[in-house]
Write an enzyme that holds these catalytic residues in place. Structure first.
Site, mmCIF file in Angstrom:
data_model
loop_
_atom_site.group_PDB
_atom_site.id
_atom_site.type_symbol
_atom_site.label_atom_id
_atom_site.label_comp_id
_atom_site.label_asym_id
_atom_site.label_seq_id
_atom_site.Cartn_x
_atom_site.Cartn_y
_atom_site.Cartn_z
ATOM 1 C CE LYS A 10 -11.051 0.217 1.152
ATOM 2 N NZ LYS A 10 -10.778 -0.975 1.966
ATOM 3 C CE LYS A 64 -6.788 -7.584 -1.201
ATOM 4 N NZ LYS A 64 -7.549 -7.415 -0.015
ATOM 5 C CE LYS A 102 -4.269 -1.858 1.796
ATOM 6 N NZ LYS A 102 -5.393 -1.724 2.675
HETATM 7 N N1 AQP Z 1 -10.436 -10.328 -2.647
HETATM 8 C C1 AQP Z 1 -10.701 -10.794 -1.429
HETATM 9 N N2 AQP Z 1 -10.938 -12.105 -1.235
HETATM 10 C C2 AQP Z 1 -11.225 -12.602 -0.005
HETATM 11 N N3 AQP Z 1 -11.308 -11.827 1.094
HETATM 12 C C3 AQP Z 1 -11.097 -10.503 0.954
HETATM 13 N N4 AQP Z 1 -11.115 -9.478 1.838
HETATM 14 C C4 AQP Z 1 -10.835 -8.325 1.170
HETATM 15 N N5 AQP Z 1 -10.623 -8.579 -0.119
HETATM 16 C C5 AQP Z 1 -10.785 -9.917 -0.301
HETATM 17 C C6 AQP Z 1 -11.424 -9.619 3.257
HETATM 18 O O1 AQP Z 1 -12.480 -8.748 3.579
HETATM 19 C C7 AQP Z 1 -12.396 -8.416 4.968
HETATM 20 C C8 AQP Z 1 -12.631 -6.949 5.191
HETATM 21 O O2 AQP Z 1 -11.649 -6.239 4.528
HETATM 22 P P1 AQP Z 1 -11.239 -4.777 4.913
HETATM 23 O O3 AQP Z 1 -12.354 -4.010 5.431
HETATM 24 O O4 AQP Z 1 -9.996 -4.792 5.708
HETATM 25 O O5 AQP Z 1 -10.954 -4.253 3.529
HETATM 26 P P2 AQP Z 1 -9.660 -4.473 2.763
HETATM 27 O O6 AQP Z 1 -8.933 -5.735 3.035
HETATM 28 O O7 AQP Z 1 -8.909 -3.224 2.974
HETATM 29 O O8 AQP Z 1 -10.375 -4.581 1.402
HETATM 30 P P3 AQP Z 1 -9.688 -4.303 0.112
HETATM 31 O O9 AQP Z 1 -10.667 -4.175 -0.953
HETATM 32 O O10 AQP Z 1 -8.616 -5.308 -0.056
HETATM 33 O O11 AQP Z 1 -9.099 -2.882 0.384
HETATM 34 P P4 AQP Z 1 -7.720 -2.351 -0.055
HETATM 35 O O12 AQP Z 1 -7.731 -2.390 -1.543
HETATM 36 O O13 AQP Z 1 -7.686 -0.960 0.507
HETATM 37 O O14 AQP Z 1 -6.730 -3.273 0.538
HETATM 38 C C9 AQP Z 1 -11.001 -8.877 5.432
HETATM 39 O O15 AQP Z 1 -11.152 -10.037 6.210
HETATM 40 C C10 AQP Z 1 -10.288 -9.188 4.152
HETATM 41 O O16 AQP Z 1 -9.337 -10.219 4.315
#
Ligand code: AQP
Length: 332
Positions: free
Chosen positions: A198, A195, A112
């Site tokens: 967002k 993966k 990130k």
């Molecule tokens: N692609 C994915 N497959 C399976 N699990 C996923 N999670 C996120 N993306 C996938 C799981 O969702 C839960 C909540 O996530 P979060 O609120 O921490 O959001 P995040 O991980 O920040 O989601 P993003 O989309 O991956 O955001 P960015 O792009 O900012 O990193 C967690 O349990 C996560 O593992």
């Protein structure tokens, strides 16, 4: 009953399909068998810039989506992280027990911060896994249902729990990750080598649960597959098709082998058309239920208030113990 804890960020707009299949779906199932604590992690959200009014709205939106997905406040404790100040308090202790080098090895921060530019990334983003350690340990959670991307952070949590227990005496339960092999990592529909996320996915590769169902159907139909035509689950050689089969199988409750049989001799078009339909059937009522909860913010807020009260009861007890063990003089 064993205890589970997990959290989700109050994302702008909507949760995505990866969040749902990787985490939230398991949360719903685990509330039946576990003492379940689930939270909307607004403290984690501000590791990147947030508009205050939008953050507040997105926190309610997250709660509405979690309820729409099937969390039941009678069966689990649903709360907002900032309503329980013990998270930030225990995080400070954990910050002081974590090595700088140890924290620097967290791959998610590396990814990130590289994207944002190392100088622009906040110290909060760097220490966010340490806040997460506090999140988990405060509740003495046995298991943490998350996606595969969180595995390293749960391992760090175990290390820190062991370190604290070793130094100050048995205080924290060692948590285990609860990551389903099938859905622990849902891939981007346009680039199945990354993966679904967002921040990293393009709009066409990302399924937002609250998007217009028609737009969602279109994204499924234009998902990247391969030049072959065979519908077979083979993550290594056919990552796009395998991802679609995972999503299809989980949402419809049909086994992958059964799907392979059903589509034997048929092209990718047939698979995508049917999956698009399955997806529309899933998101349409989800959107409606989310809207119903949003239309009644008082009920929503009162669910979150009750959740916070329950969560604080557990968190305060653990924190008091940790404070005492560390050697802080009790306030009279
Ligand atoms: N692609 C994915 N497959 C399976 N699990 C996923 N999670 C996120 N993306 C996938 C799981 O969702 C839960 C909540 O996530 P979060 O609120 O921490 O959001 P995040 O991980 O920040 O989601 P993003 O989309 O991956 O955001 P960015 O792009 O900012 O990193 C967690 O349990 C996560 O593992």
């Amino acid at each position: 009953r064993p205890r589970v804890l997990s959290g989700i960020q109050p994302t702008a707009g909507s949760f995505h399909l990866g969040n749902y299949l990787g985490a939230v779906r398991q949360w719903v199932a685990l509330q039946e068998s576990h003492d379940a604590f689930y939270m909307i992690v607004d403290l984690h959200a501000i590791t990147v810039p947030q508009d205050p009014a939008e953050l507040r709205a997105n926190t309610r939106l997250a709660a509405a989506q979690l309820l729409a997905a099937g969390l039941d406040p009678e069966r689990c404790t649903l709360f907002v992280q900032s309503h329980v100040p013990e998270h930030a308090q225990l995080a400070w202790i954990m910050n002081c027990l974590t090595g700088f080098g140890e924290a620097s090895r967290m791959t998610q921060f590396k990814d990130k911060s590289t994207k944002q530019g190392a100088d622009r990334a906040s110290v909060g983003l760097f220490t966010y896994p340490i806040l997460q350690i506090a999140d988990i340990l405060l509740y003495q959670a046995n298991e943490v249902p998350v996606g595969e991307d969180q595995r390293q952070h749960i391992e760090l949590t175990r290390d820190l729990a062991m370190r604290f227990n070793g130094r100050f005496g048995e205080t924290f339960t060692l948590p285990k990750p609860y990551i389903l092999k099938e859905t622990g990592k849902i891939y981007d529909l346009q680039d199945p080598s990354i993966k679904m996320s967002k921040s990293a996915s393009t709009p066409k590769g990302l399924i937002n649960l609250l998007d217009e169902p028609k737009a969602t159907a279109k994204k499924v139909k234009s998902a990247v597959t391969d030049t072959d035509t065979v519908i077979r689950y083979d993550v290594e050689n056919k990552p796009g098709v395998s991802n679609l089969l995972t999503i299809y199988s989980t949402l419809s409750g049909t086994g992958i082998a059964e799907l392979e049989q059903k589509y034997a001799g048929k092209g990718y078009g047939a698979l995508k058309t049917d999956l698009a339909e399955v997806m529309v059937e899933f998101v349409t009522p989800f959107r409606e239920r989310t809207q119903q909860y949003l239309d009644d913010p008082e009920t929503l807020d009162s669910i979150l208030a009750k959740g916070a009260e329950k969560a604080r009861g557990v968190a305060a007890e653990t924190l008091a113990q940790a404070y005492e063990r560390v050697g802080f003089l009790p306030a009279k």
